[in-house]
Design a protein around this motif. Structure first.
Motif, PDB file in Angstrom:
ATOM      1  N   TYR A  47      -8.738   2.175  -6.553  1.00  0.00           N
ATOM      2  CA  TYR A  47      -9.646   1.241  -5.808  1.00  0.00           C
ATOM      3  C   TYR A  47      -9.851  -0.083  -6.424  1.00  0.00           C
ATOM      4  N   ILE A  48      -9.626  -0.064  -7.596  1.00  0.00           N
ATOM      5  CA  ILE A  48      -9.614  -1.762  -8.161  1.00  0.00           C
ATOM      6  C   ILE A  48      -8.308  -2.441  -7.773  1.00  0.00           C
ATOM      7  N   TYR A  49      -7.309  -1.718  -7.618  1.00  0.00           N
ATOM      8  CA  TYR A  49      -6.057  -2.344  -7.062  1.00  0.00           C
ATOM      9  C   TYR A  49      -6.176  -2.961  -5.642  1.00  0.00           C
ATOM     10  N   VAL A  50      -6.688  -1.910  -4.807  1.00  0.00           N
ATOM     11  CA  VAL A  50      -6.703  -2.260  -3.412  1.00  0.00           C
ATOM     12  C   VAL A  50      -7.861  -3.087  -2.954  1.00  0.00           C
ATOM     13  N   ARG A  51      -8.750  -3.146  -3.860  1.00  0.00           N
ATOM     14  CA  ARG A  51     -10.127  -3.896  -3.474  1.00  0.00           C
ATOM     15  C   ARG A  51      -9.925  -5.296  -4.091  1.00  0.00           C
ATOM     16  N   LEU A  52      -9.471  -5.387  -5.215  1.00  0.00           N
ATOM     17  CA  LEU A  52      -9.424  -6.724  -5.875  1.00  0.00           C
ATOM     18  C   LEU A  52      -8.156  -7.384  -5.942  1.00  0.00           C
ATOM     19  N   ILE A  53      -7.070  -6.626  -6.021  1.00  0.00           N
ATOM     20  CA  ILE A  53      -5.551  -7.325  -6.265  1.00  0.00           C
ATOM     21  C   ILE A  53      -5.040  -7.106  -4.678  1.00  0.00           C
ATOM     22  N   LYS A  54      -4.710  -6.109  -4.131  1.00  0.00           N
ATOM     23  CA  LYS A  54      -4.337  -6.173  -2.728  1.00  0.00           C
ATOM     24  C   LYS A  54      -5.156  -6.441  -1.772  1.00  0.00           C
ATOM     25  N   ARG A  55      -6.375  -6.347  -2.029  1.00  0.00           N
ATOM     26  CA  ARG A  55      -7.368  -6.663  -0.817  1.00  0.00           C
ATOM     27  C   ARG A  55      -6.803  -5.838   0.597  1.00  0.00           C
ATOM     28  N   SER A  56      -6.890  -4.643   0.703  1.00  0.00           N
ATOM     29  CA  SER A  56      -6.720  -4.051   1.690  1.00  0.00           C
ATOM     30  C   SER A  56      -7.496  -2.484   1.701  1.00  0.00           C
TER      31      SER A  56
END
Length: 224
Positions: A47-56
């Motif tokens: 969740y941290i990855y997709v929301r804060l890094i990938k933003r998808s």
């Protein structure tokens, strides 16, 4: 951005697996605590990855279509047959009583709650592992262009993660065989997920594979 994403995926997933191994083999926590820890690590890190890094949106990895169901179901049935056959071929080398005793002493799993545990493993745990190892690790590394790394890292970590679960169950040769099998399965799961660009294919196969293992577990606890 590309290298930042790769570093986050690799470092965070390794740390998660190390902590879960520590919880399993050193702290020897109850099964419920282990479930809660796995849910936290296997959902929060992606969740941290997709929301804060990938933003998808997370939903990108859980879209379903009929082709996914057909491919996953077909391979899942084949995997089910292979696992049941392997058990009958290797059953003399597997001490079910030792495994049952460890599950009872360490994880508080017994014949009384095994069916509930089996349901969790077959449907919920399989989802968590596929969401994490394929949806988070493999597909993101693959989409970033690190295709060889995606296959090797996700499959190897998937296999090594399971050592924390079965390291005391088998003799060294069977452990090596199990690791080889898990790495091979990881590569297959990775490949079929590239066809649909989500982890639903591998999740269906995982469900049927776990169903075969749970049937063996029912025999172990003398339920079946």
């Amino acid at each position: 951005m590309r290298n930042k994403s790769k570093k986050y995926i690799i470092i965070s997933s390794i740390i998660a697996c190390i902590i879960l191994y520590f919880i399993e083999q050193v702290l020897v926590m109850s099964y419920l605590v282990k479930i809660l820890c796995k849910i936290i690590f296997f959902t929060v890190l992606p969740y941290i990855y997709v929301r804060l890094i990938k933003r998808s949106p997370v939903s990108d990895k859980i879209k379903i279509n009929k082709k996914d169901l057909y491919l996953g179901a077909g391979l899942g049935v084949a995997c089910f047959i292979v696992l049941i056959s392997a058990y009958f071929f290797l059953k003399d080398a597997i001490d079910l009583n030792t495994i049952a005793n460890e599950l009872q002493s360490k994880s508080k799993v017994s014949s009384n709650n095994f069916l509930l545990v089996a349901f969790y493993i077959t449907f919920v745990n399989s989802f968590l592992e596929e969401f994490f190892f394929r949806g988070f690790i493999f597909l993101n590394l693959y989409e970033l262009g690190f295709k060889k790394l995606a296959y090797i890292f996700s499959s190897a970590l998937f296999a090594l993660y399971h050592i924390g679960i079965f390291k005391n169950w088998f003799n060294p040769w069977l452990i090596i065989l199990a690791i080889f099998g898990l790495v091979s399965v990881g590569f297959i799961f990775d490949y079929i997920d590239t066809k649909s660009k989500n982890f639903i294919n591998s999740w269906i196969v995982h469900i049927l594979a776990d169903a075969a293992i749970m049937l063996i577990g029912m025999r172990m606890f003398k339920i079946l």
